[in-house]
Enzyme design. Structure first.
Site, short mmCIF file in Angstrom:
data_model
loop_
_atom_site.label_atom_id
_atom_site.label_comp_id
_atom_site.label_asym_id
_atom_site.label_seq_id
_atom_site.Cartn_x
_atom_site.Cartn_y
_atom_site.Cartn_z
N ALA A 154 0.87 -1.18 0.00
CA ALA A 154 0.00 0.00 0.00
C ALA A 154 0.90 1.23 0.00
CB ALA A 154 -0.91 0.00 1.23
N HIS A 155 0.67 2.09 -0.97
CA HIS A 155 1.51 3.29 -1.07
C HIS A 155 0.78 4.52 -1.59
CE1 HIS A 155 1.48 2.04 -5.28
NE2 HIS A 155 1.85 3.27 -5.58
N ARG A 156 -0.42 4.35 -2.14
CA ARG A 156 -1.09 5.48 -2.78
C ARG A 156 -1.48 6.54 -1.75
NH1 ARG A 156 -2.07 5.15 -8.05
NH2 ARG A 156 -1.88 3.09 -9.02
#
Length: 285
Positions: free
Chosen positions: A129-131
């Site tokens: 998860a990075h957004r």
């Protein structure tokens, strides 16, 4: 300005930009303003969510490009609907298939992340998860972590989370707990490919991982409300869950029960050769 300086010093026959990052936008604009042909690899992807910076980047790159290499007929249709001339577009498949097929063979001979982490094939869940819309929002990020803990508890598999530095920073800043989740620093591409290929399930907000999971026949749960890779959903390899913990758990259950018999919609692994053929045909190579 940095790209422009290089292009002025060594003018190429064509500038190829791939994807939807800020560097793609910079390369496309710099080349177009210098009247150098632009080819956009992965053209025509659309989430129809302009709150995503990537959506703006890919739209602008497509509309300044002279050659558009669409990975699928769906992405080709998106371009046609926006008024881009058919003769500029070629459906090539996606170079991600080329990369996965070439590197997965290398990875299995050179790295052993499962052995190093004490994992069994199909005995763990892999997460990224990075957004910004997920990790910069304390409520959404907290919900994702809760959902991951619930999935782990339900199915009895550990959650392996190579955590992006941005995500690590926000977890600390928001004082969120990662208890029950095996958080680790990001790993190299080869190690990650092996982790993907042996996972029971992938949960991610990444666009590329949706494709890689589909190619590797690993079910995927996307931690977003939309996707620019609708082909993965249509073929049965992926499902949108958003960030609500109950929805994440339900989506994980559905994908764990799914068969892995879908067809890969992104081509046969010859996208790069097809792109080169278009460049040669148009005299830019």
């Amino acid at each position: 300005t940095g790209i422009e300086e290089i292009l002025l010093k060594n003018p190429p026959g064509i500038v190829l930009v791939q994807g939807d990052t800020n560097t793609v936008l910079a390369g496309a604009l710099a080349a177009a303003k210098l009247h150098i042909p632009v080819g956009h690899v992965e053209a025509g992807l659309r989430s129809y969510d302009r709150s995503m910076p990537e959506e703006i980047n890919r739209i602008i790159a497509d509309h300044v490009a002279d050659q558009l290499y669409a990975p699928t007929q769906t992405s080709c249709n998106n371009l046609l609907q926006e008024g881009i001339a058919r003769e500029k577009i070629t459906v090539t498949g996606n170079t991600v298939v080329d990369a996965v097929q070439q590197n997965i063979r290398i990875a299995h001979t050179k790295v052993d992340p499962l052995g190093e982490l004490g994992l069994e094939p199909a005995g763990y869940f892999l997460v990224t998860a990075h957004r910004a819309e997920n990790v910069d929002d304390p409520a959404r990020l907290a919900d994702i972590l809760t959902g991951l803990r619930n999935v782990s508890a339900k199915f009895g598999h550990p959650v392996i989370f190579p955590m992006h530095p941005r995500t690590q920073k926000m977890v600390r800043e928001f004082s969120l707990s990662t208890q029950g989740i095996r958080v680790m620093d990001p790993v190299g591409y080869l190690e990650f490919l092996v982790l993907e290929s042996k996972a029971a399930l992938i949960l991610t907000d990444s666009g590329g991982l949706q494709e890689e999971a589909c190619i590797l026949s690993i079910p995927c749960v996307t931690l977003r409300e939309n996707t620019e890779r609708p082909e993965t959903i249509l073929t049965g390899a992926n499902i949108l869950a958003g960030t609500n913990p109950a929805e994440i758990l339900a989506a994980a259950g559905k994908m764990m029960a799914s068969t892995r018999t879908w067809d890969n919609p992104f081509g046969k692994g010859d996208a790069a050769l097809r792109i080169l053929e278009v460049c040669k045909k148009n005299g830019t190579l």
